[in-house]
Design an enzyme around this catalytic site. Structure first.
Site, PDB file in Angstrom:
ATOM      1  N   THR A 266      -0.729   2.230   6.943  1.00 47.44           N
ATOM      2  CA  THR A 266      -0.787   0.989   6.180  1.00 47.44           C
ATOM      3  C   THR A 266      -0.821  -0.152   7.184  1.00 47.44           C
ATOM      4  O   THR A 266      -0.368   0.014   8.314  1.00 47.44           O
ATOM      5  CB  THR A 266       0.417   0.843   5.228  1.00 47.44           C
ATOM      6  OG1 THR A 266       0.431  -0.489   4.692  1.00 47.44           O
ATOM      7  CG2 THR A 266       1.746   1.081   5.924  1.00 47.44           C
ATOM      8  N   GLY A 267      -1.358  -1.284   6.778  1.00 45.05           N
ATOM      9  CA  GLY A 267      -1.434  -2.420   7.690  1.00 45.05           C
ATOM     10  C   GLY A 267      -2.787  -3.090   7.597  1.00 45.05           C
ATOM     11  O   GLY A 267      -3.528  -2.871   6.632  1.00 45.05           O
ATOM     12  N   HIS A 268      -3.103  -3.893   8.608  1.00 41.81           N
ATOM     13  CA  HIS A 268      -4.370  -4.630   8.604  1.00 41.81           C
ATOM     14  C   HIS A 268      -5.536  -3.650   8.774  1.00 41.81           C
ATOM     15  O   HIS A 268      -5.744  -3.077   9.850  1.00 41.81           O
ATOM     16  CB  HIS A 268      -4.345  -5.666   9.739  1.00 41.81           C
ATOM     17  CG  HIS A 268      -5.576  -6.487   9.792  1.00 41.81           C
ATOM     18  ND1 HIS A 268      -6.423  -6.498  10.878  1.00 41.81           N
ATOM     19  CD2 HIS A 268      -6.127  -7.304   8.861  1.00 41.81           C
ATOM     20  CE1 HIS A 268      -7.444  -7.301  10.613  1.00 41.81           C
ATOM     21  NE2 HIS A 268      -7.283  -7.808   9.414  1.00 41.81           N
TER      22      HIS A 268
ATOM     23  N   ARG B  84     -15.441  -5.275  -0.211  1.00 46.03           N
ATOM     24  CA  ARG B  84     -14.784  -4.960   1.066  1.00 46.03           C
ATOM     25  C   ARG B  84     -14.091  -3.603   0.950  1.00 46.03           C
ATOM     26  O   ARG B  84     -13.312  -3.366   0.039  1.00 46.03           O
ATOM     27  CB  ARG B  84     -13.763  -6.048   1.396  1.00 46.03           C
ATOM     28  CG  ARG B  84     -12.971  -5.821   2.708  1.00 46.03           C
ATOM     29  CD  ARG B  84     -11.647  -5.148   2.467  1.00 46.03           C
ATOM     30  NE  ARG B  84     -10.804  -5.086   3.666  1.00 46.03           N
ATOM     31  CZ  ARG B  84      -9.665  -4.425   3.745  1.00 46.03           C
ATOM     32  NH1 ARG B  84      -9.215  -3.761   2.695  1.00 46.03           N
ATOM     33  NH2 ARG B  84      -8.963  -4.415   4.844  1.00 46.03           N
ATOM     34  N   VAL B  85     -14.396  -2.705   1.867  1.00 46.93           N
ATOM     35  CA  VAL B  85     -13.709  -1.418   1.899  1.00 46.93           C
ATOM     36  C   VAL B  85     -12.862  -1.388   3.161  1.00 46.93           C
ATOM     37  O   VAL B  85     -13.339  -1.724   4.246  1.00 46.93           O
ATOM     38  CB  VAL B  85     -14.717  -0.250   1.885  1.00 46.93           C
ATOM     39  CG1 VAL B  85     -13.998   1.076   2.056  1.00 46.93           C
ATOM     40  CG2 VAL B  85     -15.509  -0.258   0.577  1.00 46.93           C
ATOM     41  N   GLY B  86     -11.616  -1.007   3.011  1.00 47.08           N
ATOM     42  CA  GLY B  86     -10.695  -0.994   4.149  1.00 47.08           C
ATOM     43  C   GLY B  86     -10.532   0.385   4.749  1.00 47.08           C
ATOM     44  O   GLY B  86     -11.317   1.300   4.492  1.00 47.08           O
ATOM     45  N   ASP B  87      -9.494   0.507   5.539  1.00 48.80           N
ATOM     46  CA  ASP B  87      -9.205   1.753   6.255  1.00 48.80           C
ATOM     47  C   ASP B  87      -8.835   2.909   5.334  1.00 48.80           C
ATOM     48  O   ASP B  87      -9.080   4.071   5.646  1.00 48.80           O
ATOM     49  CB  ASP B  87      -8.041   1.524   7.218  1.00 48.80           C
ATOM     50  CG  ASP B  87      -6.786   1.084   6.470  1.00 48.80           C
ATOM     51  OD1 ASP B  87      -6.847   0.058   5.766  1.00 48.80           O
ATOM     52  OD2 ASP B  87      -5.759   1.787   6.548  1.00 48.80           O
TER      53      ASP B  87
ATOM     54  N   THR C   3       0.861  -1.193   0.000  1.00 51.00           N
ATOM     55  CA  THR C   3       0.000   0.000   0.000  1.00 51.00           C
ATOM     56  C   THR C   3       0.900   1.246   0.000  1.00 51.00           C
ATOM     57  O   THR C   3       2.018   1.182   0.506  1.00 51.00           O
ATOM     58  CB  THR C   3      -0.881  -0.051   1.275  1.00 51.00           C
ATOM     59  OG1 THR C   3      -1.798  -1.120   1.116  1.00 51.00           O
ATOM     60  CG2 THR C   3      -1.621   1.240   1.543  1.00 51.00           C
TER      61      THR C   3
END
Ligand SMILES: CC(C)C[C@H](NC(=O)C[C@H](N)C(=O)O)C(=O)O
Length: 318
Positions: free
Chosen positions: A217-219, A194-197, A166
């Site tokens: 960035t990350g989970h 799916r929408v992430g952070d 990312t």
């Protein structure tokens, strides 16, 4: 005010064969962003430029090179925020667009809204005259191989999310304005929709001239639980340095929800940090005409900007 830019190219494990490409990619992005700042450009222009450069680079999990969802398609999230007036724009689950950060910028500037998703984001892109690129153009050999491997019944889910990439940037310009931008293909083999952070304000990024700017960035699900970028700014508002604020927030995410990640931060005084709880994170920064970059914890190379630009012109960063 001395301008500063910091960029990241993703946290997590970076495989040996991708290390050099990642170092070169973050260095190039930081130099491009810094060039905007040195010419008197705004922080928001600099972070957009830096992120676009990494979206176009197939080494990273953003734009071309994005990981694929469960159906083998690219679906991307991006955000940009201007710390001057807290304006921001984001897009989520967008396909067939080369530079999602550019579309996020247009959402910020040309609509009354802050986040457009999927089909609506596409209609908006068309209205803005953004060319549609065939989905195939964003898919690399590496991302297709990964997707296929992850579908195998005996695949190890632990291996799924290694070596992604990312991208993000934070900057402060000569007028003291801060900005952030983040862009991603998300997590590998994610569910459709799916929408992430990254698309979520306060999680994937936040910028406020009163304290500073952060890009994460990350989970993604863990980042959203602790609203990581805003949490870092909160710690800085309470008097912490960028480095301590970043470490405190990352530590909280790890102990509270078991999530790992990385962040880049700049505060309103132009102090910066690149910190991560994962094994690695590629990052680069330019301040005072000096370039610094690294991937491993404790790794920090330094070069003058002129020296770095000369290497880039000679193609040594390719
Ligand atoms: C698994 C992590 C450490 C790798 C990291 N992924 C993201 O940042 C994904 C993004 N935050 C999301 O959830 O959509 C990467 O791409 O480098």
């Amino acid at each position: 005010m001395k301008p500063v830019i910091v960029v990241h190219g993703g946290a997590g494990r970076i495989f040996k064969e991708r290390e050099e490409g990642c170092r070169a990619g973050v260095v190039r992005a930081a130099l491009r962003g810094y060039r905007v700042l040195r010419q008197g450009g705004a922080a928001v222009d600099a972070v957009e430029e830096a992120v676009r450069s990494m979206e176009d680079d197939p080494h990273f999990n953003a734009g071309c090179g994005s990981v694929l969802n469960e159906k083998g398609e690219v679906e991307m999230d991006a955000i940009i925020m201007d710390g001057k007036n807290l304006d921001s724009g984001a897009v989520s689950a967008v396909k067939c667009i080369a530079n999602p950060v550019k579309l996020a910028r247009l959402v910020m500037e040309k609509t009354k809204h802050m986040l457009l998703t999927d089909h609506g984001a596409h209609l908006f892109a068309q209205t803005m005259g953004i060319p549609e690129v065939p989905g195939e153009k964003l898919i690399t050999e590496r991302s297709r191989e990964r997707w296929k491997k992850n579908l195998e019944p005996d695949s190890n889910p632990e291996e799924f999310q290694k070596d992604l990439g990312t991208v993000g940037a934070v900057a402060i310009d000569s007028e003291g304005n801060v900005a952030c931008a983040t862009s991603t293909g998300g997590l590998s083999n994610k569910l459709i929709g799916r929408v992430g952070d990254t698309a979520c304000i306060g999680s994937g990024g936040y910028a406020d001239n009163h304290s500073g700017a952060a890009s994460t960035t990350g989970h993604g699900e863990s980042i959203m639980k602790v609203v990581l970028a805003r949490l870092i700014l909160y710690h800085m508002e309470q008097g912490m340095s960028p480095e301590i604020a970043a470490d405190t927030a990352l530590d909280y995410m790890k102990t509270r929800v078991g999530g790992l990640g990385g962040v880049i931060v700049v505060n309103k005084a132009g102090e910066w940090a690149a910190r991560f709880s994962t094994k690695q994170m590629s990052w680069a920064t330019v301040e005072d005409d000096n370039l610094h970059y690294g991937i491993y914890a404790g790794e920090k190379h330094t070069k003058s900007v002129d020296e770095a630009l000369a290497s880039e012109r000679e193609g040594l960063l390719e």
